[in-house]
Scaffold this motif. Sequence first.
Motif, mmCIF file in Angstrom:
data_model
loop_
_atom_site.group_PDB
_atom_site.id
_atom_site.type_symbol
_atom_site.label_atom_id
_atom_site.label_comp_id
_atom_site.label_asym_id
_atom_site.label_seq_id
_atom_site.Cartn_x
_atom_site.Cartn_y
_atom_site.Cartn_z
ATOM 1 N N LYS A 2 66.039 73.661 -21.364
ATOM 2 C CA LYS A 2 65.458 73.368 -22.670
ATOM 3 C C LYS A 2 64.053 73.946 -22.799
ATOM 4 O O LYS A 2 63.670 74.423 -23.876
ATOM 5 N N TRP A 5 64.224 77.437 -23.890
ATOM 6 C CA TRP A 5 64.540 77.551 -25.312
ATOM 7 C C TRP A 5 63.282 77.330 -26.169
ATOM 8 O O TRP A 5 63.071 78.022 -27.174
ATOM 9 N N TRP A 6 62.427 76.377 -25.767
ATOM 10 C CA TRP A 6 61.206 76.135 -26.525
ATOM 11 C C TRP A 6 60.270 77.345 -26.465
ATOM 12 O O TRP A 6 59.616 77.699 -27.469
ATOM 13 N N LEU A 384 63.693 84.364 -22.567
ATOM 14 C CA LEU A 384 65.043 84.688 -23.028
ATOM 15 C C LEU A 384 65.828 85.423 -21.938
ATOM 16 O O LEU A 384 67.025 85.169 -21.746
ATOM 17 N N LEU A 387 66.704 82.853 -19.374
ATOM 18 C CA LEU A 387 67.748 81.987 -19.928
ATOM 19 C C LEU A 387 69.117 82.636 -19.799
ATOM 20 O O LEU A 387 70.114 81.965 -19.473
#
Length: 674
Positions: A2, A5-6, A384, A387
Amino acid sequence: MKWLWWLVILGMLASIPVAFERSQTEEGSGRKVEFVFDYRDLLEIADLQTDPRQFVNTQLKELKKSGVHSMALYEATLNELRLSRRIEIFSSHEATALTQSPISPNENFTYILFAEKESQDKLEALITKAFTSLNAKVRPWTFKNQNGLIIEMSRDEAGLVTMDPDPIALQTLKEQGFHIVVRMSNRRPFNAEQMEVLLANLQKYGVTRFIVDGETVPGYVSDTNLKNLDTMAELMKKYQIGLANIELQKTQQKGFNRLAKMIQYDVVRLHSFTERDGEKLTENLTEAELADRIQGVSDRFVLAVKDRNIRMVFLNARAVKNLDKGKILNPLDSLYESLTGTDGAIKRIEAAGYVMGPAGKFVLVHSNWQSGAKLLLWIGAVALIALTVSYFVSEITLLVFLLGMVGSAGLFVLSSSLFAQGLALGAGTCAPIVAMIMAVRSVRSKYQSRMGSQLGYAIWLLLKTSAISVIGIFFIVGLLNQITYSLVLEQFRGVSLLHLLPIVAIAFYWLLFNDSLSHKDKLNKAKKLLASYISVLWIIGAAAIAAAGFYYLSRTGNEGQASAFEKLFRSFLENTLGIRPRTKEFLIAHPLFILGAYLAVKYRNAVLLVLIGVIGQASIVDTFAHLHTPLLISSVRIVYGLAFGILIGIGYIAVWEIVIRSWRRWTPLLLKRS
C-alpha cells in the motif's frame, strides 16, 4: 504494497500541473503555420518554359492565391543566377566558339555575361567579392557591348561557390509580398564581420528564420571548437533570426542542438514535401487516381500540423519528362489543388484553430516548482517499478525500491536526460503490466464466482484496466516535459521496449505466476516447461508468433512504418473523425479483451483472449510517448480507441452468441439425421 501505491499516487498528482503547463505551451503559442515554396525549384521548372520570367511571375501569383506566402531563397550560385536569367555562363571552350577568337588551350576559366545593366549593378560586386575571397582572379570582359567577367576558375568548380542570396530576388519577392526564408549553409569560411553584415541586410528584408542547407550549421567546426558557433548564435539573437528543424532526417545536422539552445529554442518543426513526392503527382494517372493522390497530399499536410507540431511546410517541385504524353510536366497545379481545393489543407488547418503566417516559436510555460514536482515523480516512478516486481517476487520489493532510488540517483549524476528517459520508460512499461496482472486476477476470480452481468463486467474490466495503464502516462508526461522533446531535438528512446516488455512479462506471469504456487513449485513448473518435447506444430506456431512480433515492432515507436493499406485506412479515419484512433487498439486489442472477459465467466481458457489485450494497454501508454503530439490529440485518441473498441467488442460478442447458439441448435438435429 500500500505504501508503494501511495508513492505512485503522489507522483501522479505531481505530474498534473506539469502536464497543464505543457498544454499551455502547446495551445497558447506557436499557432501560426507557414507554407514555404522552394524558389530554386521554381526557377528550374521555368528554365524549361518558352518564357521563363513570365512563367515565374505567373506562378508567384498562383502561389499567393493558393496560400503560399513564403519563399525559400538559397545562397546564390552562378548556376542559380543563370536560372534567374541574370547572367549567362561559358567555359573557355564555349567562349572561344562564341567570340570566334582563339583562347589559350591551357586555359580553363569561367566567362560571365550580365543580362542587363541592373544585373551588373547588383551582382558584379557580389560575384567579385565571393571569388576574390577564394584567391581566384576576377577581371572585366566584354562581348558585343555586353559587359561581363572572367573568373580564373573552371566552370564546374565556379558553379559550386556560394555567395550571399541574390539581392534582386530578395527585392522582387519582398515587393510581391512574400515572407522570405533563407537556406543557409556552412560552405563558406566563417567570418563574423561578414556574417553580421549579411544578417543585418536579411533583417531588412524581413527574414526571421533559417533552414540549414547541408549537414552542418553555419559556424560549426567541430564538437570541441565552438567559438564560431557561439558567435553565430549571438548574431542570430541580435537580429532575431530563428531556425527550422527538418523532421525525419537520418541524422541531426551537426551543431544544430547547441545552436538551438543558444538562441533559446527559437525553433519550429518543418515538414518537407520533396521533389520525389511531387513526381508522384505527374505520373500517368486517371482523373480519379490523381484526385486520390491530391487528397492524400492534403491529408498529409493537415496531419503534420495537427499531430506533430509542424509549423512550417516546405514545398518542392520538379519538372518531369513524360514520354507517354510527350510533354514536360510539373506538379504545381496539383499542389495548388491540395492546398485550396474542395477539401484543401489550408481550410482544414484553419478550422483546427491555426492561422496562416510566418511560423513562430513556442512560448515555453515552465515554472520553477517543476523541479520539486519531478522529485515526487522520481520517487513515484521507482515505486511503480518496485510494485510491478512485487507481483512476481514480493519478498524483494523493498530491496528493489531502495536499489532503484540509489541507481537512478547515480544515473542522474551521469546524465539527467538518461535519468528522465529511463524512469519514464520503466514507469511507462510497468503500468500496463500491473494493469494486466490485476485484470488476469480479476478474470480468475470471476470464473470462480460466476456471478453478475457478463457484458457489464467485460466493459467495466476494460475501463478499469485502461485506467491503471494510464498511470504510466502521468510519469512519461511529467518526467519528459522538455521543449527539446516537442521539437524532436531529443527523442524518447526505447519506445519499442514499451510494447515488447509488457507482452513478455504478462506471458511469463500467466505461465508461472497465475496460480497460487510456492517459489519451489514455480521453479519446478518452469523446468517442466523447458524440458517439454517440441513438436513441428510448436515450431510453426513459434515462427508465426515471431513474424507477427517483428511486424508489430516494425510499425511501432517514433520511427514505426505502416503498410500502404493501413495508411489509406488511417486517412479515412482521420478525415471522418478528425483525430484517428489507433487501429490495434479499437479493432483488435480492446474488442478481444472484452470478448475474453465476457467468456471468462464460463470458460477458464478465455483468459488467453484477455491476454491479447496487453497490446492495447501498451499502446495507450505509447500514444503519449510520441512527445511531439499535443496532449489533447493523444487524449482524444485514447477515448476514441476505448469507445470504438467497446462497440466492436460488443459486436464480437454478438457474433459469438449467434455462432454458439446456432451450433447448439443445429448440431443435435444434424447428428439425429445422420
